[in-house]
Write a protein that holds these residues in place. Sequence first.
Motif, PDB file in Angstrom:
ATOM      1  N   GLU A 208     -28.835  22.925 -12.590  1.00  0.00           N
ATOM      2  CA  GLU A 208     -27.916  22.822 -13.731  1.00  0.00           C
ATOM      3  C   GLU A 208     -26.477  22.517 -13.315  1.00  0.00           C
ATOM      4  N   GLN A 235     -34.385  14.084 -10.692  1.00  0.00           N
ATOM      5  CA  GLN A 235     -33.347  15.072 -10.384  1.00  0.00           C
ATOM      6  C   GLN A 235     -33.490  15.570  -8.939  1.00  0.00           C
TER       7      GLN A 235
ATOM      8  N   TYR B 112     -19.615  32.353 -18.289  1.00  0.00           N
ATOM      9  CA  TYR B 112     -20.983  31.835 -18.302  1.00  0.00           C
ATOM     10  C   TYR B 112     -21.177  30.847 -19.454  1.00  0.00           C
ATOM     11  N   GLN B 115     -19.646  27.511 -18.754  1.00  0.00           N
ATOM     12  CA  GLN B 115     -20.444  26.713 -17.807  1.00  0.00           C
ATOM     13  C   GLN B 115     -21.667  26.099 -18.480  1.00  0.00           C
ATOM     14  N   GLN B 116     -22.225  26.810 -19.449  1.00  0.00           N
ATOM     15  CA  GLN B 116     -23.512  26.401 -20.011  1.00  0.00           C
ATOM     16  C   GLN B 116     -23.463  25.055 -20.728  1.00  0.00           C
ATOM     17  N   ALA B 119     -23.897  22.658 -17.989  1.00  0.00           N
ATOM     18  CA  ALA B 119     -25.177  22.970 -17.328  1.00  0.00           C
ATOM     19  C   ALA B 119     -26.361  22.473 -18.167  1.00  0.00           C
ATOM     20  N   THR B 122     -26.642  18.712 -17.779  1.00  0.00           N
ATOM     21  CA  THR B 122     -27.091  18.339 -16.435  1.00  0.00           C
ATOM     22  C   THR B 122     -28.574  18.631 -16.274  1.00  0.00           C
ATOM     23  N   TYR B 123     -29.015  19.711 -16.898  1.00  0.00           N
ATOM     24  CA  TYR B 123     -30.401  20.134 -16.750  1.00  0.00           C
ATOM     25  C   TYR B 123     -31.343  19.292 -17.617  1.00  0.00           C
ATOM     26  N   TYR B 124     -31.013  19.178 -18.909  1.00  0.00           N
ATOM     27  CA  TYR B 124     -31.942  18.523 -19.838  1.00  0.00           C
ATOM     28  C   TYR B 124     -31.753  17.006 -19.953  1.00  0.00           C
ATOM     29  N   PRO B 126     -31.456  14.376 -17.802  1.00  0.00           N
ATOM     30  CA  PRO B 126     -32.428  13.527 -17.095  1.00  0.00           C
ATOM     31  C   PRO B 126     -33.864  13.730 -17.596  1.00  0.00           C
ATOM     32  N   LEU B 127     -34.183  14.956 -18.034  1.00  0.00           N
ATOM     33  CA  LEU B 127     -35.546  15.210 -18.532  1.00  0.00           C
ATOM     34  C   LEU B 127     -35.783  14.452 -19.840  1.00  0.00           C
ATOM     35  N   ASP B 130     -36.044  10.814 -19.093  1.00  0.00           N
ATOM     36  CA  ASP B 130     -37.310  10.470 -18.443  1.00  0.00           C
ATOM     37  C   ASP B 130     -38.480  10.478 -19.426  1.00  0.00           C
ATOM     38  N   ILE B 204     -50.545  26.603 -14.302  1.00  0.00           N
ATOM     39  CA  ILE B 204     -49.562  27.545 -13.746  1.00  0.00           C
ATOM     40  C   ILE B 204     -50.271  28.786 -13.208  1.00  0.00           C
TER      41      ILE B 204
END
Lengths: 320, 236
Positions: A208, A235, B112, B115-116, B119, B122-124, B126-127, B130, B204
């Motif tokens: 993140e 990523q 926090y 930052q989120q 964050a 950045t996290y979601y 590219p997902l 894709d 999993i």
Amino acid sequence: MAMDQQAAPLTLAEKLQSLPKPMIYGILLVVATIPLFFSVKLPNKCIDPSIDFYAQAMKLPDGSKVIICSDWTNSTRGESKGEMEALLRILMRKNIKFVLLSIGDPQAPQVAKDTIREVTSAEELHGGKHYKEFEDYVNLGYFPSGEGTIVSINNNVRSVAQGKKDFPEGSGPKDALQSPVFEGIKSVSDFKMFFLVTASSTNRTVLERLTNCPMMYMVSGVMVPENTSYYASGQLKGLCGGVKGVYDLENLMEVGINNPGPGQITSDKYKGESIPGWPGKTNTGKGTAYYLALHFTLALLIIAVIVGNLGMYLSKRRAN
Amino acid sequence: MDYSLLKQFVAVTATVGLYSVLYKENKFYRFWEHVFLGLASGWALVILWTDVLKSGWYEKMLGASAADGNTAVMGYWPYMFLLPIGLMAYTVFNKKHNWLSRIPIGIILGLYSGQQFSAWMTYYGPLLNDSMKPIVPNTAEFFHPATVVPGTVYVSDALTNLIALLTVISVLTYFLFSFDVKSKVLHATSTTGRWLLMIGFGAIFGSTVMMRFTLLIDRMYFIWIEFVKQGLLHMK
């Protein structure tokens, strides 16, 4: 009165469903142990995430600098130590200097240091370089706030190391920033790769927040499904997951990619390229040692599932 | 004197002690459990001082003079205000003053939350990017040829992308339409989503079992190969 009544003997279905637990555990221990005494190389097809991991690590310029965030302890030694050993062998043979830190667990830096010591001793025995703390790698220790630490690394990596002391053997504490590892480092983008060896949720924390340095992960088996999506989306540049990942890396270190010869490993993605291995060197480790035993234990699990279901089927048929 | 064998023996005894709970609850297991807890807590306390408070706060606040090749560092006195703010967290144990504990918690929450925002993207990002893949092939070739032409969507690629897209849509449908839906199409899509989730959870679970087995194999390796074979019997 009740003593006079004899208990009815158990049917096969009841017996199959009521195997005593200590017996099952005993069988499991035996099945997990015996294959360890035999060195058998199983046939293997390396998967793309492992091939990418190896290829990207091998493409790092010799003598360059990387960051290793080691967030595992002895609780996942079975998987994480094999991963760490494979990574260290590659880096040490390419003379790559690294910064070591942890955001996952207070025990992690010491566990990583012990592993570095073991690997460098083994490499030295076979003519490799002795990796010295402070000179070849610098240990920044443990950081309690992973989120804040990774943001700081991303924005100003030197500020993270400021005030941190390294404790090399045979010398007093030294300022981490004085280490040759930090020479010429102005920002995190001066590091060629960020390696995360983890068995905890720090994978997401890093993903993140780190945007200025390419990343590759080494994760435990249970984390593979989650991290595969990060690898697929680009990523992560490469991914090594569990014992399978370690076994892949150990095979790749032996023969490389697209090199003709016995046990050749080919990859369409690296067509036209030849990425070397280190045939003749000590490339096998925990991946090779554990892979056969893992297959036996998984076979036992499948048999146990079949036996349990067979017992259930038989008892249902009897009831009907 | 090399104590490595003795250290290994203690570690083997600890392993056997902890595994003895598989037979039944016993004092040998309890002893080693408490040893482990004590060691872990003690270690964490030491690291808290050496790696966190001493290097990150105390020495930065007081500064250091040049010695042993290390450069001098100017003290930064405003760091002293961090101590009372940190100590406020402990007022949570006092009924009268526990409101003070909300100050450090508020600071942490604010940092926090700030930052989120980045964050999350950045996290979601590219997902999400894709998951938008072409599902219409632009060539009649089914599989990848020896030389893949960049930008070409082969039939096999299109089918793979279609499966991925259907999975995303059906799983999203399952979560979005969790109430009783009348539409048969929505119901079927939602059911498909549930089935696909179950397959995912199965994968999993399989990985989890594989990992647990590896941890057991590692312990057996330590006992039988590292301790007995290599340590006691000096065999390679």
